[in-house]
Design an enzyme around this catalytic site. Structure first.
Site, PDB file in Angstrom:
ATOM      1  N   PHE A  85       0.815  -1.228   0.000  1.00 56.03           N
ATOM      2  CA  PHE A  85       0.000   0.000   0.000  1.00 56.03           C
ATOM      3  C   PHE A  85       0.850   1.280   0.000  1.00 56.03           C
ATOM      4  O   PHE A  85       0.425   2.304   0.549  1.00 56.03           O
ATOM      5  CB  PHE A  85      -0.974   0.030   1.201  1.00 56.03           C
ATOM      6  CG  PHE A  85      -1.496  -1.313   1.606  1.00 56.03           C
ATOM      7  CD1 PHE A  85      -1.969  -2.201   0.651  1.00 56.03           C
ATOM      8  CD2 PHE A  85      -1.499  -1.712   2.936  1.00 56.03           C
ATOM      9  CE1 PHE A  85      -2.433  -3.457   1.004  1.00 56.03           C
ATOM     10  CE2 PHE A  85      -1.955  -2.968   3.303  1.00 56.03           C
ATOM     11  CZ  PHE A  85      -2.417  -3.841   2.342  1.00 56.03           C
ATOM     12  N   CYS A  86       2.043   1.237  -0.586  1.00 60.00           N
ATOM     13  CA  CYS A  86       2.937   2.413  -0.653  1.00 60.00           C
ATOM     14  C   CYS A  86       3.237   2.951   0.746  1.00 60.00           C
ATOM     15  O   CYS A  86       3.442   4.154   0.912  1.00 60.00           O
ATOM     16  CB  CYS A  86       2.334   3.532  -1.502  1.00 60.00           C
ATOM     17  SG  CYS A  86       2.043   3.093  -3.198  1.00 60.00           S
ATOM     18  N   ASN A  87       3.191   2.086   1.754  1.00 54.49           N
ATOM     19  CA  ASN A  87       3.416   2.569   3.116  1.00 54.49           C
ATOM     20  C   ASN A  87       4.508   1.707   3.737  1.00 54.49           C
ATOM     21  O   ASN A  87       4.257   0.796   4.530  1.00 54.49           O
ATOM     22  CB  ASN A  87       2.107   2.469   3.919  1.00 54.49           C
ATOM     23  CG  ASN A  87       2.170   3.297   5.188  1.00 54.49           C
ATOM     24  OD1 ASN A  87       3.190   3.313   5.874  1.00 54.49           O
ATOM     25  ND2 ASN A  87       1.092   3.987   5.501  1.00 54.49           N
TER      26      ASN A  87
END
Ligand SMILES: Cc1ncc(COP(=O)(O)O)c(C=O)c1O
Length: 492
Positions: free
Chosen positions: A410-412
């Protein structure tokens, strides 16, 4: 024990069982009945969901638009003539009026006094963050501080900080809840530093875990001399934000996450004194009063105009006002009450999921209660031996059920590092090399999984959606083996 989760497996989730479950749900969440308007809209505005049989549970990825938003915008486009707003002719003026009306509507929606906040239209939240990063007066003695659970579009600001000689630091999360200890944050904010500008960034709601961080941190950071970015991209779709109460310096948002349509438009809401501290690294059409080539002189515009490069999306921006009106007609309180009821039911159901031998069939990343929790749940299904079921397999089976969820990281990066217990030492040793794909990196670092499954709820979610998801989730009980033909993971 089942070797491979099968989509054909009878799940026993009959209509009668669903009605029974819904009745129990309504007793536990009586306020859900106050949100009945959304059930009506589900068949009028969002009817395509049930017509197609899709279960959409990726609202943190992007929300869904109502049919009337399209109708109103298309009618406007069909009936009127709009020209490039960088002019004064009638069609240009018509576009300017609508762009400025949308700008005022955005400020009104967030209760942001126009004297205190500017609304800068950008392509998305990432574009808003880039504007801050590239223009912030980082210098030696300055610092960029961020919580671990920022989106990579926030993490990227550290590159601007480093390039200008400022340093950066991260405030860790505490596992397993993935929250930040207030006392620890206070120590980071109070840590002695140089005399340069200092910028602190955190998400109002984590797009990984759904954790809602306190908005009280804004004032605490201001008191310690920090400018503050509160990333509200994942927060505003299901929570009210009142900028007459909270005064962050920079708020990035993406409108498709709030009301689905249009894509390609976001905003940076910026406190005017903080905006004045930014220095744009270049100028462009649309951002200058005048520029010459022979003297190489430039006279920049001010306020929002200084930050809107080139021609804004003048045909799309009027649809922002339409989208805001649609959300207001439902009411953010209604949306958040609904998401809270359905989300807490889903979280409890996922927590209860067990294998036949009584062992846990899921591992939740983040809080296991609904206190200060937005409509996002990250988790992995587990094999009976406790190892995570590959998220790519979950994705494959979900697609066969016409269920849309997000899988991966999640791009995290920071929330993932904490959730999967990846130590700093491990990461320092891990070098990226040319041509590496994500799977190579996962092996190098020794990650137990390539990511998680993220379920997120929003404006059009109903009980049938979360119930169908749980029916699907049941098929992951007692799964011992999965096929070996999953596609490679290329990128995060
Ligand atoms: C918290 C958060 N910040 C920033 C972004 C980036 O948004 P966009 O891709 O629209 O620029 C996202 C996207 O998912 C997000 O969830």
């Amino acid at each position: 024990m089942t070797a491979v989760a099968s989509v054909d497996r009878p799940d026993g989730f009959s209509d009668a069982r669903r009605a029974e479950a819904e009745a129990t749900f309504l007793v536990a969440h009586p306020r859900y009945r106050e949100t009945g308007l959304v059930d009506e809209l589900r068949s009028t505005e969002y009817g395509r969901l049930d017509e197609s049989g899709d279960v959409y549970l990726d609202y943190t990825g992007g929300s869904l638009y109502a049919a009337s938003q399209l109708d109103e915008h298309m009618a406007m486009m069909r009936e009127r003539v709009f020209g490039n707003p960088h002019s004064v002719n009638p069609t240009s003026s018509a576009a300017t009026i609508l762009v400025e009306r949308a700008r005022a509507a955005v400020l009104r929606y967030f209760n942001a006094p126009e004297s205190e906040y500017a609304c800068i239209f950008t392509p998305n939240a990432t574009g808003a963050l880039r504007l801050v990063g590239e223009s912030y007066p980082f210098a030696p003695g300055g610092r960029f501080l961020a919580t671990f659970d920022n989106h990579n579009s926030v993490n990227g600001i550290r590159e601007f900080a480093h390039a200008k000689g400022a340093d950066s630091a991260y405030v860790p999360l505490e596992a397993p809840d993935l929250r930040v200890d207030d006392g620890l944050l206070e120590r980071y904010l109070a840590a002695p530093g140089g005399d340069g500008h200092r910028l602190f960034a955190y998400p109002a709601q984590s797009n990984f875990s759904g954790v809602k961080h306190p908005l009280e941190w804004i004032e605490a950071a201001h008191d310690r001399g920090w400018d503050v970015i509160v990333d509200c991209a994942a927060f505003v779709p299901t929570s009210p934000l009142d900028l007459s109460v909270w005064a962050p310096d920079f708020v990035p948002i993406s409108f498709y996450k709030l009301f689905g349509y249009p894509t390609g438009i976001g905003a940076l809401l910026a406190r005017r004194p903080a905006l004045e501290r930014l220095h744009r690294p270049w100028f462009s059409g649309g951002t200058v009063v005048a520029a010459n080539v022979q003297g190489e002189k430039v006279m920049p515009l001010s306020g929002h105009a200084l930050f809107e490069d080139g021609t804004v999306n003048y045909l799309g921006i009027p649809a922002v006002e339409i989208g805001l009106r649609h959300i207001e007609s439902i009411g953010m309180d209604t949306i958040s009450t609904r998401v809270q009821a359905l989300g807490s039911w889903l979280l409890e159901a996922l927590k209860r999921l067990q294998h036949t031998d009584g062992s846990a069939a899921t591992c939740i990343y983040g809080p296991t209660d609904w206190e200060r929790h937005g409509g996002t749940i990250a988790f992995n299904f587990l094999h009976p031996d406790g190892s995570p079921i590959d998220e790519r397999f979950v994705d494959r089976v979900a697609a066969e059920h016409r269920i849309s969820v997000r899988t991966g990281c999640f791009c995290n990066s920071g929330a993932g590092e904490t959730a999967f217990s990846i130590s700093r030492d491990t990461l320092i040793g891990a070098e990226f090399t040319e041509g590496m794909i994500l799977d190579d990196y996962i092996k190098l670092v020794g990650l137990p999984t390539g990511g998680a499954v993220r379920v997120s709820l929003g404006v059009a979610t109903n009980f049938a959606d979360v119930y169908r998801f749980m029916s699907f989730a049941e098929s992951f009980r007692d799964v011992a083996g999965i096929p070996g033909d999953l596609p490679p993971r290329l990128a995060c």
